[in-house]
Design an enzyme around this catalytic site. Structure first.
Site, PDB file in Angstrom:
ATOM      1  N   ALA A  43       0.828  -1.208   0.000  1.00  0.00           N
ATOM      2  CA  ALA A  43       0.000   0.000   0.000  1.00  0.00           C
ATOM      3  C   ALA A  43       0.863   1.260   0.000  1.00  0.00           C
ATOM      4  CB  ALA A  43      -0.940  -0.015   1.209  1.00  0.00           C
ATOM      5  N   LYS A  92       9.561   2.039   9.408  1.00  0.00           N
ATOM      6  CA  LYS A  92      10.279   1.900  10.681  1.00  0.00           C
ATOM      7  C   LYS A  92      11.336   0.805  10.690  1.00  0.00           C
ATOM      8  CE  LYS A  92       6.952  -0.958  13.211  1.00  0.00           C
ATOM      9  NZ  LYS A  92       6.035  -1.043  14.335  1.00  0.00           N
ATOM     10  N   ALA A  95       3.669 -12.705   1.786  1.00  0.00           N
ATOM     11  CA  ALA A  95       2.438 -13.227   1.169  1.00  0.00           C
ATOM     12  C   ALA A  95       2.786 -14.368   0.230  1.00  0.00           C
ATOM     13  CB  ALA A  95       1.695 -12.118   0.441  1.00  0.00           C
ATOM     14  N   GLN A  96       2.005 -15.430   0.331  1.00  0.00           N
ATOM     15  CA  GLN A  96       2.291 -16.634  -0.452  1.00  0.00           C
ATOM     16  C   GLN A  96       1.271 -16.814  -1.562  1.00  0.00           C
ATOM     17  OE1 GLN A  96       2.191 -19.833   2.398  1.00  0.00           O
ATOM     18  NE2 GLN A  96       4.107 -19.222   3.377  1.00  0.00           N
ATOM     19  N   GLY A  98      -1.354 -15.183  -3.189  1.00  0.00           N
ATOM     20  CA  GLY A  98      -1.362 -14.308  -4.342  1.00  0.00           C
ATOM     21  C   GLY A  98      -2.413 -13.222  -4.286  1.00  0.00           C
ATOM     22  N   ASP A 125       0.589   0.455  14.683  1.00  0.00           N
ATOM     23  CA  ASP A 125       1.011   1.841  14.950  1.00  0.00           C
ATOM     24  C   ASP A 125       0.113   2.883  14.283  1.00  0.00           C
ATOM     25  OD1 ASP A 125       3.121   0.499  16.061  1.00  0.00           O
ATOM     26  OD2 ASP A 125       4.664   1.434  14.825  1.00  0.00           O
ATOM     27  N   ARG A 176     -12.615 -18.857   5.819  1.00  0.00           N
ATOM     28  CA  ARG A 176     -11.478 -19.018   6.722  1.00  0.00           C
ATOM     29  C   ARG A 176     -11.876 -19.049   8.203  1.00  0.00           C
ATOM     30  NH1 ARG A 176      -6.466 -15.400   5.048  1.00  0.00           N
ATOM     31  NH2 ARG A 176      -6.418 -16.849   3.309  1.00  0.00           N
ATOM     32  N   GLU A 235      -3.675  -2.549   5.019  1.00  0.00           N
ATOM     33  CA  GLU A 235      -4.281  -3.269   6.148  1.00  0.00           C
ATOM     34  C   GLU A 235      -4.633  -2.360   7.324  1.00  0.00           C
ATOM     35  OE1 GLU A 235      -2.394  -7.053   6.813  1.00  0.00           O
ATOM     36  OE2 GLU A 235      -3.410  -7.316   8.733  1.00  0.00           O
ATOM     37  N   ARG A 260     -12.374 -11.639   5.784  1.00  0.00           N
ATOM     38  CA  ARG A 260     -11.805 -11.357   4.456  1.00  0.00           C
ATOM     39  C   ARG A 260     -11.737 -12.615   3.603  1.00  0.00           C
ATOM     40  NH1 ARG A 260      -6.276 -11.661   2.529  1.00  0.00           N
ATOM     41  NH2 ARG A 260      -5.851 -12.553   4.577  1.00  0.00           N
ATOM     42  N   SER A 300      -6.543  -9.035   0.118  1.00  0.00           N
ATOM     43  CA  SER A 300      -5.930  -7.905   0.833  1.00  0.00           C
ATOM     44  C   SER A 300      -4.808  -7.246   0.044  1.00  0.00           C
ATOM     45  CB  SER A 300      -5.441  -8.317   2.209  1.00  0.00           C
ATOM     46  OG  SER A 300      -4.710  -9.487   2.133  1.00  0.00           O
TER      47      SER A 300
HETATM   48  P1  FAD Z   1       2.585  -4.179   5.299  1.00  0.00           P
HETATM   49  O1  FAD Z   1       3.042  -4.914   4.110  1.00  0.00           O
HETATM   50  O2  FAD Z   1       2.493  -4.933   6.575  1.00  0.00           O
HETATM   51  O3  FAD Z   1       3.547  -2.948   5.485  1.00  0.00           O
HETATM   52  C1  FAD Z   1       3.429  -2.093   6.611  1.00  0.00           C
HETATM   53  C2  FAD Z   1       4.617  -1.166   6.614  1.00  0.00           C
HETATM   54  O4  FAD Z   1       4.461  -0.147   7.594  1.00  0.00           O
HETATM   55  C3  FAD Z   1       5.940  -1.840   6.929  1.00  0.00           C
HETATM   56  O5  FAD Z   1       6.889  -1.333   6.038  1.00  0.00           O
HETATM   57  C4  FAD Z   1       6.237  -1.393   8.365  1.00  0.00           C
HETATM   58  O6  FAD Z   1       7.601  -1.405   8.692  1.00  0.00           O
HETATM   59  C5  FAD Z   1       5.677   0.012   8.316  1.00  0.00           C
HETATM   60  N1  FAD Z   1       5.335   0.620   9.609  1.00  0.00           N
HETATM   61  C6  FAD Z   1       4.552   0.116  10.586  1.00  0.00           C
HETATM   62  N2  FAD Z   1       4.473   1.007  11.590  1.00  0.00           N
HETATM   63  C7  FAD Z   1       5.183   2.101  11.231  1.00  0.00           C
HETATM   64  C8  FAD Z   1       5.477   3.345  11.845  1.00  0.00           C
HETATM   65  N3  FAD Z   1       5.030   3.675  13.070  1.00  0.00           N
HETATM   66  N4  FAD Z   1       6.250   4.241  11.171  1.00  0.00           N
HETATM   67  C9  FAD Z   1       6.751   3.936   9.942  1.00  0.00           C
HETATM   68  N5  FAD Z   1       6.520   2.761   9.334  1.00  0.00           N
HETATM   69  C10 FAD Z   1       5.738   1.868   9.965  1.00  0.00           C
HETATM   70  N6  FAD Z   1      -2.831 -11.246   1.394  1.00  0.00           N
HETATM   71  C11 FAD Z   1      -3.216 -11.582   0.134  1.00  0.00           C
HETATM   72  O7  FAD Z   1      -4.003 -10.866  -0.489  1.00  0.00           O
HETATM   73  N7  FAD Z   1      -2.701 -12.690  -0.460  1.00  0.00           N
HETATM   74  C12 FAD Z   1      -1.824 -13.514   0.167  1.00  0.00           C
HETATM   75  O8  FAD Z   1      -1.381 -14.490  -0.405  1.00  0.00           O
HETATM   76  C13 FAD Z   1      -1.425 -13.196   1.488  1.00  0.00           C
HETATM   77  N8  FAD Z   1      -0.563 -13.992   2.170  1.00  0.00           N
HETATM   78  C14 FAD Z   1      -0.120 -13.597   3.394  1.00  0.00           C
HETATM   79  C15 FAD Z   1       0.840 -14.357   4.047  1.00  0.00           C
HETATM   80  C16 FAD Z   1       1.370 -13.933   5.260  1.00  0.00           C
HETATM   81  C17 FAD Z   1       2.412 -14.775   5.948  1.00  0.00           C
HETATM   82  C18 FAD Z   1       0.910 -12.738   5.826  1.00  0.00           C
HETATM   83  C19 FAD Z   1       1.469 -12.244   7.129  1.00  0.00           C
HETATM   84  C20 FAD Z   1      -0.075 -11.979   5.204  1.00  0.00           C
HETATM   85  C21 FAD Z   1      -0.586 -12.405   3.990  1.00  0.00           C
HETATM   86  N9  FAD Z   1      -1.567 -11.657   3.323  1.00  0.00           N
HETATM   87  C22 FAD Z   1      -1.953 -12.017   2.061  1.00  0.00           C
HETATM   88  C23 FAD Z   1      -2.008 -10.384   3.856  1.00  0.00           C
HETATM   89  C24 FAD Z   1      -1.242  -9.271   3.145  1.00  0.00           C
HETATM   90  O9  FAD Z   1       0.085  -9.685   2.952  1.00  0.00           O
HETATM   91  C25 FAD Z   1      -1.263  -7.970   3.915  1.00  0.00           C
HETATM   92  O10 FAD Z   1      -2.573  -7.653   4.282  1.00  0.00           O
HETATM   93  C26 FAD Z   1      -0.698  -6.844   3.089  1.00  0.00           C
HETATM   94  O11 FAD Z   1       0.563  -7.183   2.590  1.00  0.00           O
HETATM   95  C27 FAD Z   1      -0.608  -5.573   3.916  1.00  0.00           C
HETATM   96  O12 FAD Z   1       0.057  -4.617   3.157  1.00  0.00           O
HETATM   97  P2  FAD Z   1       0.294  -3.184   3.792  1.00  0.00           P
HETATM   98  O13 FAD Z   1       1.057  -2.410   2.779  1.00  0.00           O
HETATM   99  O14 FAD Z   1      -0.976  -2.629   4.277  1.00  0.00           O
HETATM  100  O15 FAD Z   1       1.170  -3.474   5.093  1.00  0.00           O
HETATM  101  C1  SIN Z   2      -2.635 -17.801   2.154  1.00  0.00           C
HETATM  102  O1  SIN Z   2      -1.817 -17.936   1.243  1.00  0.00           O
HETATM  103  O2  SIN Z   2      -3.264 -18.697   2.699  1.00  0.00           O
HETATM  104  C2  SIN Z   2      -2.887 -16.431   2.620  1.00  0.00           C
HETATM  105  C3  SIN Z   2      -3.786 -15.794   1.677  1.00  0.00           C
HETATM  106  C4  SIN Z   2      -4.362 -14.597   2.305  1.00  0.00           C
HETATM  107  O3  SIN Z   2      -4.145 -14.331   3.478  1.00  0.00           O
HETATM  108  O4  SIN Z   2      -5.068 -13.906   1.576  1.00  0.00           O
END
Ligand code: FAD
Ligand code: SIN
Length: 550
Positions: free
Chosen positions: A28, A47, A58-59, A61, A221, A288, A373, A384, A389
């Site tokens: 994002a 951070k 993320a695995q 997709g 945060d 889920r 997120e 979800r 996501s």
């Molecule tokens: P993030 O990728 O978590 O990034 C947050 C960022 O904010 C990081 O860089 C962090 O360091 C920074 N940050 C946090 N607090 C602060 C602060 N106070 N100051 C400055 N920086 C800060 N979703 C799917 O759709 N498909 C999938 O296959 C899937 N697989 C997943 C597998 C795993 C193991 C996990 C954990 C999640 C998975 N998800 C999946 C969910 C998805 O990966 C996340 O919802 C998504 O990547 C979130 O993206 P984001 O950019 O919002 O946050």
């Molecule tokens: C998974 O690969 O099972 C995670 C997919 C997701 O969280 O969307």
């Protein structure tokens, strides 16, 4: 780390003036920054290292309806069913109808999804009625996205990257957000970013739970910062637990993707017997929350801390070809997925609630946007749908960036106020990490009740009473304070929702109530009192289904 030169210094505070500031560098934050960088200067504050966050792990997709008999309408309907009545339909329309363009844009930015014969390969995951999950490197989609987007961000002349810089406070002047204060964790300096529009993309909060798939940066945060600045938060009671995290010691828990069950893997009890047929007609591919509760129930019955996942029905060649990352990780931990039953258990995985935003990512505080997120757009409802996501992070960060471009520059008076304003000491807490994580898991986890939630509230009141402030805070101390605040909001929201819906299950209110089709809203008024209200789910339709789908 590429830095812009501070425009001024005031009382030990380095002040950077920029057009836009983005906190967080997952899908994002990076996508918002890249979209904004075409039109102005962006400070990207993160951070930890640039690539750290949930995105890289993320695995499975990204969900996008590309198969011949599939379409956005079917994707929309699946999303609504998984969301258990709490999805805002206009937001889901945006998500599903803008998905294919957003994924094409991501590929233009250099992300290489798996293809066969020039076509994207589509995987299957739970509660999707078609194969519609695009993936990269088999099961390393997130790592490929982070690779491509961080390369782009580093190559951009318009993005100033601040790694190991933690946002500590949002700057609100006369009701408008005008940037943020931050702590340079490596340099030990306090920084101020003054910007006409600010975007929170700080990810989720899995680190609040004893068992989680999230990296340790996911401490909620952005939600804490927004709440302290008076922004509305929404549906904070909805935490998604993934049913199949590897049941071995250590944090975070290694995820075994839902795509593994999508390809045929079967859940088995400790005696090696399948059990999902007793819980849901869709068995392993039920929504889920249903699978997580079934696994939980089986664990309670057996008294063991795991059930098994049997990879064998997938077939040897397909296991290796489709899931190379998972296979190699399992082998490195002593499991042979071709022959062993692999122990799995639920873990906190995803946060459906967050900072309340509209379809342009705007929060209730003018000038402040949120995406990914940490934001709640209304697309996920109470649960979800898998792989929605990354898509939400992509679609809505692009929208937030477009809206940020339309924000007026800050007036000269605000600029001079901000240049004079001292750095406010940040809230900090003792190292109560273990205590919060145990309490959230036991009292505010997969199964809750009024009794367990009140127990958590009592403990949080004690932790709140011990909070302090620091002008030279350490990362962990600020994270603990944020975790306490966010946990407190989650508990209040969970007490407010007197029913069981999606990921929120209360033993004292096991039924779903049709009177509760509303979003739970919380905010802090100017005197620091927590206020609650609610808003009905938005069921309006704006787009007609595409002709081929009718
Ligand atoms: P993030 O990728 O978590 O990034 C947050 C960022 O904010 C990081 O860089 C962090 O360091 C920074 N940050 C946090 N607090 C602060 C602060 N106070 N100051 C400055 N920086 C800060 N979703 C799917 O759709 N498909 C999938 O296959 C899937 N697989 C997943 C597998 C795993 C193991 C996990 C954990 C999640 C998975 N998800 C999946 C969910 C998805 O990966 C996340 O919802 C998504 O990547 C979130 O993206 P984001 O950019 O919002 O946050
Ligand atoms: C998974 O690969 O099972 C995670 C997919 C997701 O969280 O969307």
């Amino acid at each position: 780390m590429s830095h812009s030169v501070p425009t001024s210094e005031a009382g030990g505070l380095a002040i950077h003036r920029t057009d836009f500031v983005v906190a967080g560098s997952g899908i994002a934050g990076l996508w918002a920054a890249l979209c904004l960088a075409r039109h102005g200067r962006v400070a990207l504050v993160t951070k930890a290292e640039l690539q750290e966050g949930s995105t890289r792990y993320a695995q499975g997709g990204i969900a996008v309806a590309l198969a011949s008999k599939d379409g956005p309408e079917s994707h929309l309907q699946d999303t609504l069913i998984a969301g258990a009545g709490l999805c805002d339909v206009p937001a889901v329309e945006v998500l599903t109808y803008e998905a294919s363009q957003a994924v094409a844009d991501l590929m233009d930015a250099g992300v290489r999804f798996d293809q066969e014969g020039g076509q994207l390969v589509l995987g299957r995951e739970a509660a999707h009625s078609h194969r519609r999950i695009v993936h990269a490197g088999g099961d390393s989609t997130g790592a490929e996205i982070e690779r491509a987007l961080t390369e782009r961000a580093r190559a951009s002349d318009s993005i100033d990257i601040f790694e190991e810089v933690m946002a500590t406070r949002l700057l609100v002047v006369e009701g408008r957000c005008a940037g943020l204060d931050a702590r340079d964790l490596a340099g030990g300096e306090n920084l101020r970013f003054i910007a006409r529009a600010t975007c929170l993309a700080t990810g989720g909060l899995g680190a609040l739970y004893r068992r989680t798939t999230n990296p340790m940066v996911s401490t909620g945060d952005g939600i804490a910062l927004a709440f302290r600045a008076g922004a509305m938060v929404r549906d904070m009671e909805f935490i998604q637990f993934h049913p199949t995290a590897l049941a071995t010691p250590g944090t975070p828990k290694f995820l075994i993707s839902e795509a593994v069950r999508g390809e045929g893997a079967v859940l088995k009890d400790v005696n090696g017997e399948p059990f999902m047929h007793r819980y849901h007609p869709q068995r392993e591919l039920a929504p889920r929350d249903e699978v997580a509760r079934a696994v939980w129930n089986e664990m309670k019955k057996s008294g063991e801390a795991f059930v098994y996942l049997d990879f064998a029905p997938i077939g040897r060649d397909r296991i290796d070809g489709r899931f190379p990352g998972i296979v190699s990780e399992l082998r490195s931990r002593g499991f042979e997925p071709h022959t062993d039953l692999v122990p799995v258990a639920p873990a906190a995985h995803y946060f459906m609630g967050g900072v309340d935003v509209d379809l342009r990512g705007a929060t209730s505080v003018p000038g402040l946007f949120a995406c990914g997120e940490c934001a709640c757009t209304g697309v996920h409802g109470a649960n979800r749908l898998a792989s929605n996501s990354l898509l939400e992070g992509l679609v809505f960060s692009g929208r937030a960036a477009r809206a940020m471009l339309r924000v007026e520059p800050l007036p000269a008076k605000t600029l001079s106020v901000l240049e004079q304003m001292p750095f406010a000491p940040a809230p900090v807490a003792e190292d109560v990490y273990g205590e919060i994580r145990e309490m959230m898991w036991d009292d505010v986890g997969i199964i809750r009740s009024e009794h367990s939630l009140n127990n958590a509230l009592k403990n949080l009141a004690r932790l709140n009473g011990a909070l302090g402030t620091s002008a030279a805070p350490e990362r962990w101390a600020m994270e603990r304070a944020n975790m306490i605040l966010v946990a407190d909001i989650i508990v209040r929201a969970a007490l407010n929702r007197k029913e069981s819906r999606g990921a929120h299950y209360r033993t004292d209110h096991p039924e779903q109530s049709e009177e509760r089709l509303f979003h739970n809203l919380l905010y802090q008024d100017q005197d620091g009192n927590v206020r609650t209200s609610n808003r009905p789910v938005d069921t309006r339709r704006f787009r007609k289904p595409l002709p081929e789908e009718e």
